[in-house]
Design an enzyme around this catalytic site. Structure first.
Site, mmCIF file in Angstrom:
data_model
loop_
_atom_site.group_PDB
_atom_site.id
_atom_site.type_symbol
_atom_site.label_atom_id
_atom_site.label_comp_id
_atom_site.label_asym_id
_atom_site.label_seq_id
_atom_site.Cartn_x
_atom_site.Cartn_y
_atom_site.Cartn_z
ATOM 1 N N ASP A 61 -17.143 31.879 19.430
ATOM 2 C CA ASP A 61 -16.312 32.922 18.657
ATOM 3 C C ASP A 61 -15.658 33.714 19.882
ATOM 4 O O ASP A 61 -16.204 33.995 20.954
ATOM 5 C CB ASP A 61 -17.259 33.991 17.967
ATOM 6 C CG ASP A 61 -16.855 34.947 16.883
ATOM 7 O OD1 ASP A 61 -16.042 34.611 16.674
ATOM 8 O OD2 ASP A 61 -17.568 35.781 16.491
ATOM 9 N N HIS A 62 -14.490 34.353 19.563
ATOM 10 C CA HIS A 62 -13.806 35.418 20.367
ATOM 11 C C HIS A 62 -13.708 35.092 21.780
ATOM 12 O O HIS A 62 -14.596 35.928 22.636
ATOM 13 C CB HIS A 62 -14.435 36.874 20.058
ATOM 14 C CG HIS A 62 -14.029 37.210 18.990
ATOM 15 N ND1 HIS A 62 -12.636 37.905 18.499
ATOM 16 C CD2 HIS A 62 -14.594 37.397 17.752
ATOM 17 C CE1 HIS A 62 -12.507 38.235 17.322
ATOM 18 N NE2 HIS A 62 -13.591 38.145 16.890
ATOM 19 N N GLY A 91 -17.913 44.702 12.509
ATOM 20 C CA GLY A 91 -19.019 45.608 12.557
ATOM 21 C C GLY A 91 -19.118 46.514 11.020
ATOM 22 O O GLY A 91 -18.779 45.963 10.188
ATOM 23 N N HIS A 96 -12.904 37.087 9.632
ATOM 24 C CA HIS A 96 -13.748 37.770 10.569
ATOM 25 C C HIS A 96 -14.274 39.084 9.816
ATOM 26 O O HIS A 96 -13.741 39.633 8.677
ATOM 27 C CB HIS A 96 -13.015 38.166 11.858
ATOM 28 C CG HIS A 96 -12.812 37.003 12.656
ATOM 29 N ND1 HIS A 96 -13.546 37.148 13.760
ATOM 30 C CD2 HIS A 96 -12.365 35.846 12.609
ATOM 31 C CE1 HIS A 96 -13.204 35.748 14.697
ATOM 32 N NE2 HIS A 96 -12.387 35.264 13.772
ATOM 33 N N GLY A 97 -15.315 39.561 10.219
ATOM 34 C CA GLY A 97 -15.729 40.891 9.428
ATOM 35 C C GLY A 97 -16.674 40.664 8.136
ATOM 36 O O GLY A 97 -16.143 41.260 7.255
ATOM 37 N N SER A 123 -19.180 40.598 7.083
ATOM 38 C CA SER A 123 -20.573 41.570 6.725
ATOM 39 C C SER A 123 -19.786 42.678 5.670
ATOM 40 O O SER A 123 -18.781 43.334 6.096
ATOM 41 C CB SER A 123 -21.103 41.998 8.129
ATOM 42 O OG SER A 123 -21.667 40.904 8.552
ATOM 43 N N ALA A 176 -21.870 38.255 11.155
ATOM 44 C CA ALA A 176 -22.749 38.631 12.513
ATOM 45 C C ALA A 176 -23.470 40.171 12.126
ATOM 46 O O ALA A 176 -24.756 39.945 12.132
ATOM 47 C CB ALA A 176 -21.635 38.852 13.577
ATOM 48 N N THR A 177 -22.824 41.005 11.657
ATOM 49 C CA THR A 177 -23.433 42.418 11.629
ATOM 50 C C THR A 177 -24.454 42.266 10.578
ATOM 51 O O THR A 177 -25.591 42.700 10.931
ATOM 52 C CB THR A 177 -22.332 43.404 11.151
ATOM 53 O OG1 THR A 177 -21.232 43.456 12.038
ATOM 54 C CG2 THR A 177 -23.124 44.733 10.779
HETATM 55 ZN ZN ZN Z 1 -14.551 38.472 14.880
#
Ligand code: ZN
Length: 283
Positions: free
Chosen positions: A82-83, A179, A206-207, A209, A230-231
Site C-alpha cells: 500500500d501507499h 482513518g 481507499h478509506g 472503513s 485498515a482503520t
Molecule cells: Zn489509502
C-alpha cells in the site's frame, strides 16, 4: 494455493459483480486471521501492507508469511504493498517480493504523478509486478477540506492517466478518506459509474472503513472492485484486546489474549467479505 495476482482477482471480481476487501496487516496474526476469514467464506482476499509499518516488521517477512499461509488454503490470496510515496519506496517493495505495489503520486501535480507512476510501472512490469496508481487525492477523513469535490477524480484526466502510465488498477477519490471520518461520507456514485464506464482497469476505494454498508454495496454495484480496510481492522484488534485485558486475571500469558481476540477479528473480516458481495456471487 500459491499467491495469485491482485489484478487477476480484481478483474474476476469486476466481471462477477463482487468486491474484494484489501485488509491492512501489521503482524503474523493480522495476516493469518484475514486469510482464515477468506477460507471460511470461500472467497478471495487481498493482504495489504503499508510500508510505514516496516519499522515494526520487515517487508520481506510480510511476504514470506503471506506466501506460506496462502499455500495452505484453497481460496485465492493476493498480496499488495500500500501507499509507496516515491519511486524508491515502490522499488523496495518489489525487491522485498511484493507481487503488487501502489505508487501514490496523488498529492503531486498531474504531470509529476504521471511521471512517477509510469516509471514505477516500467520497472514493475519488467519483473511481472502489478501496480496501483491514484488520481484525485484521497486525503484524511477527519479533514472536511480533504473530502470536498476539489479532490475528486476527474474522468477525463483519469482516462489520460491510465493510458499514459499503464497502471493495472486505479485508486479514485469519490468522497472517501483515510482513518476516522469527521462526518458520514457521501460517495459520488455518478462519478464512480462514469469512471467505470470509461476505464478498463479495476477501481480501488481507499478509506473503506466506516463507510456505511449500503454505500459500500452500491459502490460494488457501480463497478468498484478493491476496498481497502485498515482503520476498522486495527480498531477490532485494539478494542478486543482492551476488553480482554479489562477482565483478564493478572499473570496470564499474552498468548491467552491473542487466542481470545482471534474470533472477533476473524468475524470482522468475514463480515466485510459478505458485505462486499451483496448479490451473493461465487468466486
Ligand atoms: Zn489509502
Amino acid at each position: 494455493m500459491s499467491l495469485e495476482r491482485a489484478n487477476t482477482l480484481l478483474k474476476r471480481a469486476a466481471e462477477q459483480g463482487y468486491g474484494i476487501p484489501a485488509i491492512n496487516v501489521f503482524n503474523y496474526e493480522s495476516i493469518a486471521w484475514a486469510i482464515e476469514a477468506a477460507e471460511k467464506e470461500d472467497m478471495p482476499i487481498i493482504i495489504q501492507f503499508w510500508p510505514g509499518f516496516s519499522t515494526f516488521i520487515p517487508m520481506a517477512q510480510i511476504v514470506s508469511i503471506t506466501r506460506e499461509l496462502a499455500e495452505k488454503v484453497k481460496v485465492p490470496v493476493a498480496l499488495h504493498m500500500d501507499h509507496s510515496n516515491s519511486y524508491e519506496m515502490a522499488v523496495s517493495g518489489i525487491m522485498s517480493g511484493f507481487p503488487s505495489v501502489m505508487i501514490d503520486g496523488s498529492s503531486r501535480p498531474f504531470e509529476e504523478n504521471v511521471k512517477v507512476s509510469a516509471d514505477v510501472v516500467r520497472c514493475a512490469h519488467a519483473v511481472g509486478v502489478d501496480v496501483e496508481g491514484e488520481l484525485g487525492h484521497v486525503g484524511d477523513g477527519m479533514k472536511e477540506d480533504d473530502l470536498c469535490t476539489d479532490h475528486f477524480t476527474d474522468p477525463d484526466q483519469a482516462e489520460e492517466f491510465v493510458q499514459r502510465t499503464g497502471v493495472d488498477f486505479l485508486a479514485i477519490a469519490v468522497g472517501n478518506g483515510h482513518g476516522d471520518y469527521v462526518r458520514m461520507p457521501q460517495l459520488d456514485f455518478d462519478r464512480i459509474k462514469e469512471l467505470r464506464g470509461r476505464l478498463s482497469v479495476p477501481l480501488v476505494m481507499h478509506g473503506g472503513s466506516d463507510i456505511p454498508a449500503d454505500q459500500m454495496q452500491h459502490a460494488v454495484r457501480c463497478g468498484m472492485s478493491k476496498f481497502n480496510i485498515a482503520t476498522e481492522y486495527e480498531r477490532t484488534f485494539h478494542n478486543s484486546m482492551k476488553s480482554y485485558l479489562d477482565h483478564a486475571e493478572p499473570h496470564r500469558y499474552y498468548y491467552d489474549g491473542l487466542q481470545e481476540i482471534k474470533e472477533p477479528c476473524v468475524q470482522f473480516v468475514r463480515s466485510k467479505i459478505r458485505m462486499l458481495n451483496p448479490d451473493n456471487k461465487s468466486k
